[in-house]
Every structure is written in C-alpha cells, then in structure tokens.
Enzyme design. Sequence first.
Site, PDB file in Angstrom:
ATOM      1  N   LYS A  97      -3.049 -23.219   6.349  1.00 47.76           N
ATOM      2  CA  LYS A  97      -2.143 -22.374   5.572  1.00 47.76           C
ATOM      3  C   LYS A  97      -0.725 -22.890   5.790  1.00 47.76           C
ATOM      4  O   LYS A  97      -0.234 -22.926   6.917  1.00 47.76           O
ATOM      5  CB  LYS A  97      -2.251 -20.914   6.016  1.00 47.76           C
ATOM      6  CG  LYS A  97      -1.283 -19.989   5.299  1.00 47.76           C
ATOM      7  CD  LYS A  97      -1.312 -18.602   5.913  1.00 47.76           C
ATOM      8  CE  LYS A  97      -0.183 -17.754   5.361  1.00 47.76           C
ATOM      9  NZ  LYS A  97      -0.050 -16.475   6.082  1.00 47.76           N
ATOM     10  N   GLY A 158       5.188  -8.776   7.418  1.00 43.35           N
ATOM     11  CA  GLY A 158       5.254  -7.738   8.437  1.00 43.35           C
ATOM     12  C   GLY A 158       5.907  -6.444   8.015  1.00 43.35           C
ATOM     13  O   GLY A 158       6.090  -5.545   8.839  1.00 43.35           O
ATOM     14  N   ALA A 184       0.774 -11.122   2.947  1.00 46.09           N
ATOM     15  CA  ALA A 184       2.037 -10.600   3.471  1.00 46.09           C
ATOM     16  C   ALA A 184       2.457  -9.295   2.796  1.00 46.09           C
ATOM     17  O   ALA A 184       2.459  -9.183   1.575  1.00 46.09           O
ATOM     18  CB  ALA A 184       3.172 -11.620   3.348  1.00 46.09           C
ATOM     19  N   GLY A 185       2.787  -8.334   3.630  1.00 46.70           N
ATOM     20  CA  GLY A 185       3.359  -7.077   3.162  1.00 46.70           C
ATOM     21  C   GLY A 185       2.373  -5.974   2.838  1.00 46.70           C
ATOM     22  O   GLY A 185       2.772  -4.820   2.687  1.00 46.70           O
ATOM     23  N   ASN A 206      -2.641  -8.688   8.312  1.00 44.33           N
ATOM     24  CA  ASN A 206      -2.477  -8.832   9.754  1.00 44.33           C
ATOM     25  C   ASN A 206      -1.741  -7.630  10.329  1.00 44.33           C
ATOM     26  O   ASN A 206      -2.316  -6.798  11.016  1.00 44.33           O
ATOM     27  CB  ASN A 206      -1.756 -10.131  10.079  1.00 44.33           C
ATOM     28  CG  ASN A 206      -1.670 -10.431  11.568  1.00 44.33           C
ATOM     29  OD1 ASN A 206      -1.151 -11.450  11.983  1.00 44.33           O
ATOM     30  ND2 ASN A 206      -2.191  -9.567  12.419  1.00 44.33           N
ATOM     31  N   THR A 207      -0.453  -7.503  10.007  1.00 45.85           N
ATOM     32  CA  THR A 207       0.367  -6.448  10.595  1.00 45.85           C
ATOM     33  C   THR A 207      -0.214  -5.060  10.366  1.00 45.85           C
ATOM     34  O   THR A 207      -0.202  -4.221  11.272  1.00 45.85           O
ATOM     35  CB  THR A 207       1.801  -6.520  10.031  1.00 45.85           C
ATOM     36  OG1 THR A 207       2.361  -7.800  10.331  1.00 45.85           O
ATOM     37  CG2 THR A 207       2.687  -5.441  10.630  1.00 45.85           C
TER      38      THR A 207
END
Length: 257
Positions: A97, A158, A184-185, A206-207
């Site tokens: 990635k 994040g 993301a997000g 992830n976050t």
Amino acid sequence: MKEVFSVGGKELTSRLLIGSGKYSTNKLIPAILDASGSQVITMAMRRVDTEFTEENILNYIPSDCVLMPNTSGARNAQEAIRIARLARAAGCGDWVKIEVISDNRYLLPDNYETIRATEVLTAEGFQVFPYMSPDLMVAKELERVGAAAVMPLGAPIGSNRGLQTRELVRILIEEISLPVIVDAGIGRPSEAAEAMEMGAAAVLVNTAVATAKDPVAMARAFGLAVEAGRTAYLAGPGATQQVARASSPLTGFLREE
C-alpha cells in the site's frame, strides 16, 4: 457459497481489510481478524522487526492472512519505493500500500508522488494499492501505470468522520475499472455499509476498530456491515422517489353502498 473478490492476484471471500495500528496490544490482532472475517491486514514496515523478537507484529498475524505492508512515513516517491523494496526483502510479499504524505497537519496523500511510486513498483512486479485523494484524473493515471486497485480516502486518516468524500468516490466507482477500496476516516459500521452499497469493492478500517471500547466486537460489526452493504449493492436498491408511493392498495378495499 461466498462471492469471491479477486484482486492483486489473490482470491478473497471478505471485502474488509484491517489495519494493525493503535491497538493497546498486538495480542488483539488474531481475535480482530477472526471476528471481522478479514483476510488482509496492513502494517507499517517500521513495526516489522526483522530480528523476529517478541514485539515483531508478524508474530501475531495468522499465516493464512495476506500481508499488505504500507509505506507510512514516506514523504516522496523515492522513499516509498525504498520501503516497498525493504518489505519484499523482509518476506512480506509483493502487495504494498503506497502512502506518500508530506502534509503533517491533515495527512493528505501526495497524489503525484504516489503515481510516480506506483509506476516504478508495478514495473518491478509489485501489486500496488495506492492511497489517494479521490480525483478522477489521478485514478485514471494510476490505472494506466498498473495499480491493482485505488484506495481513496473517505475522510482524513484517523478522524472517524465517515464518508465525507462520497460523491468523489462515487465518480471513481462509476468511471474506472479498477477496484475502489475506501480507506481512511470510516468511523462507524454504517459508513462502511454505505460505501459498499455505493459499489465500492472493499473497505479498509483501523482507527474505528482500534479505538472502540470493545475492538473485537467492533471488528465483528464492521465485518457484518461490509457484507450487508455488498449484498444490498448486488440486490439492486430500488429507485428513490420525490413523492410518496403506497406499498398497499388505497382503493377497492371498502365497497361503497
């Protein structure tokens, strides 16, 4: 029988990709993967200890899980290329990635350096998954240089702010032939489901999982949401209407005397 997701030379049955950062302990990773059903995990190369000590993140990733090392920390194409080559040399495979970020405030990807890195690495046989700001011309160029998929951000990394770029992502889904993996997000399972309902090929989180009160339960929720969103997309949601449309007959029930 589960639908197969073919990408980067591999066949997967889950369309949820999991990130490996921010967990309170690496020991959560096997349970997160099991609960979510995910078969792909991303990790920063700086977290891979080539001396294979106890803290090496690879010790906690099941052997049948696809590794997607990322180039987190790269500020330009050359640094991203170097990190990708190190990942391959460390035995992490050919998936990578690409993250090229020189903006330290919003952590937005540098699309042009990302294209440069993608072109070099695809020529070297890597399966390249570039993280990008959603821009149609950039996505087309990434497709031209051989990317395996494109990974547009939903919101800043994040932030847990959800699918803020939905209309731009929708354009990519409609206009390019590569898989579109929203990255993301994404902060809630409902947002992952929305991305899948739009036609995204997959979602990376992830976050949202790592910072949840119960990360394992949240991982399971995301797995279910991605599956539900994909099923809804394949089912073909009904068209929206500007006026009401009754679902039951409004006449002919009571006969007038």
